[in-house]
Design a protein around this motif. Structure first.
Motif, PDB file in Angstrom:
ATOM      1  N   LEU A   4      41.667  54.090  43.209  1.00 30.00           N
ATOM      2  CA  LEU A   4      40.569  53.442  42.498  1.00 30.00           C
ATOM      3  C   LEU A   4      39.749  52.665  43.524  1.00 30.00           C
ATOM      4  N   LYS A   5      38.485  53.022  43.675  1.00 26.60           N
ATOM      5  CA  LYS A   5      37.644  52.424  44.702  1.00 26.60           C
ATOM      6  C   LYS A   5      36.648  51.448  44.106  1.00 26.60           C
ATOM      7  N   GLY A   6      36.548  50.300  44.747  1.00 29.20           N
ATOM      8  CA  GLY A   6      35.574  49.297  44.380  1.00 29.20           C
ATOM      9  C   GLY A   6      34.610  49.067  45.525  1.00 29.20           C
ATOM     10  N   LYS A   7      33.887  47.962  45.461  1.00 28.48           N
ATOM     11  CA  LYS A   7      32.896  47.654  46.496  1.00 28.48           C
ATOM     12  C   LYS A   7      33.567  47.211  47.802  1.00 28.48           C
ATOM     13  N   TYR A  10      40.109  48.773  47.452  1.00 26.77           N
ATOM     14  CA  TYR A  10      40.550  49.897  46.647  1.00 26.77           C
ATOM     15  C   TYR A  10      41.991  49.651  46.229  1.00 26.77           C
ATOM     16  N   GLU A 110      37.742  41.500  41.767  1.00 24.30           N
ATOM     17  CA  GLU A 110      37.375  42.911  41.814  1.00 24.30           C
ATOM     18  C   GLU A 110      38.548  43.790  41.385  1.00 24.30           C
ATOM     19  N   ALA A 111      39.760  43.444  41.829  1.00 23.91           N
ATOM     20  CA  ALA A 111      40.955  44.209  41.454  1.00 23.91           C
ATOM     21  C   ALA A 111      41.213  44.128  39.950  1.00 23.91           C
ATOM     22  N   LYS A 113      38.977  43.571  37.548  1.00 25.64           N
ATOM     23  CA  LYS A 113      37.947  44.345  36.866  1.00 25.64           C
ATOM     24  C   LYS A 113      38.252  45.843  36.936  1.00 25.64           C
ATOM     25  N   MET A 114      38.627  46.320  38.111  1.00 30.19           N
ATOM     26  CA  MET A 114      38.959  47.733  38.280  1.00 30.19           C
ATOM     27  C   MET A 114      40.177  48.119  37.447  1.00 30.19           C
ATOM     28  N   THR A 115      41.169  47.241  37.410  1.00 30.38           N
ATOM     29  CA  THR A 115      42.388  47.514  36.648  1.00 30.38           C
ATOM     30  C   THR A 115      42.091  47.589  35.154  1.00 30.38           C
ATOM     31  N   ASN A 117      39.250  48.309  33.737  1.00 32.22           N
ATOM     32  CA  ASN A 117      38.506  49.548  33.524  1.00 32.22           C
ATOM     33  C   ASN A 117      39.461  50.745  33.485  1.00 32.22           C
ATOM     34  N   TYR A 118      40.421  50.771  34.389  1.00 36.14           N
ATOM     35  CA  TYR A 118      41.406  51.854  34.448  1.00 36.14           C
ATOM     36  C   TYR A 118      42.219  51.930  33.154  1.00 36.14           C
TER      37      TYR A 118
END
Length: 175
Positions: A4-7, A10, A110-111, A113-115, A117-118
């Motif tokens: 999972l890649k962010g700005k 990852y 950021e982690a 938010k990505m999590t 979303n996942y």
């Protein structure tokens, strides 16, 4: 699992090369309070854990992802998904950044938010929750900024360093 890649970071699955990183992280007494740990982990035990980390979240009911800085590939922390209950469409989440030098850089935000979303997109869950001791102001701020709502207090829930602490329950419901 796909990375999972962010700005700036990852998230990736555990790899055998993470043994030293996990050894340092899991044997940090400051982390024990939030991980329900009371004894050190051996490298042997952590190696076994890594060998079994290939299991799917649907089988293991948990998933640990390593947070890495994009420009250096340096592992700086972990995201843990735990108590995964697909029947009820929910999972618990915890985040740890391992060193003070990597705090306050937006990596945990950021982690998280990505999590979220996942879990909402790929796991099709309805809610994510977090358990945070009431004195952990940075984590409270992190989760509140991510729109988690405080929905409960567990009184005298954690016994740490000779005293009881209340634990707050935070929840994010996917509307």
């Amino acid at each position: 699992m796909v990375t999972l890649k962010g700005k700036n970071i990852y998230l990736r699955a555990l790899e055998p090369e993470d043994l030293e990183f996990l050894y340092e992280l899991e044997n940090n007494e400051l982390v024990w309070e939030v991980s329900n740990t009371s004894t050190p982990y051996s490298k042997f035990l952590l190696k076994q854990y890594l060998e079994n980390s290939y299991k799917d979240i649907f089988e293991a009911k948990q998933l640990r992802l390593v947070i890495c800085v994009s420009d250096s590939d340096k592992p700086i922390g972990c995201v843990d998904l735990f108590d995964f209950l697909p029947k009820y469409k929910r999972v618990g989440v915890g985040i740890i950044i391992s060193s003070k030098e990597d705090l306050q850089k937006g990596y945990a935000s950021e982690a998280l938010k990505m999590t979220c979303n996942y879990v909402f997109t790929h796991l099709n869950l309805h809610q994510v929750y977090a358990n945070i001791t009431e004195d952990n102001k940075p984590s409270i701020s992190l989760f509140e900024n991510a729109k988690f709502k405080k929905v409960g207090i567990k009184l005298d829930w954690i016994y740490s360093f000779g005293k009881f602490k209340n634990e707050l329950l935070y929840q994010l419901v996917n509307e």
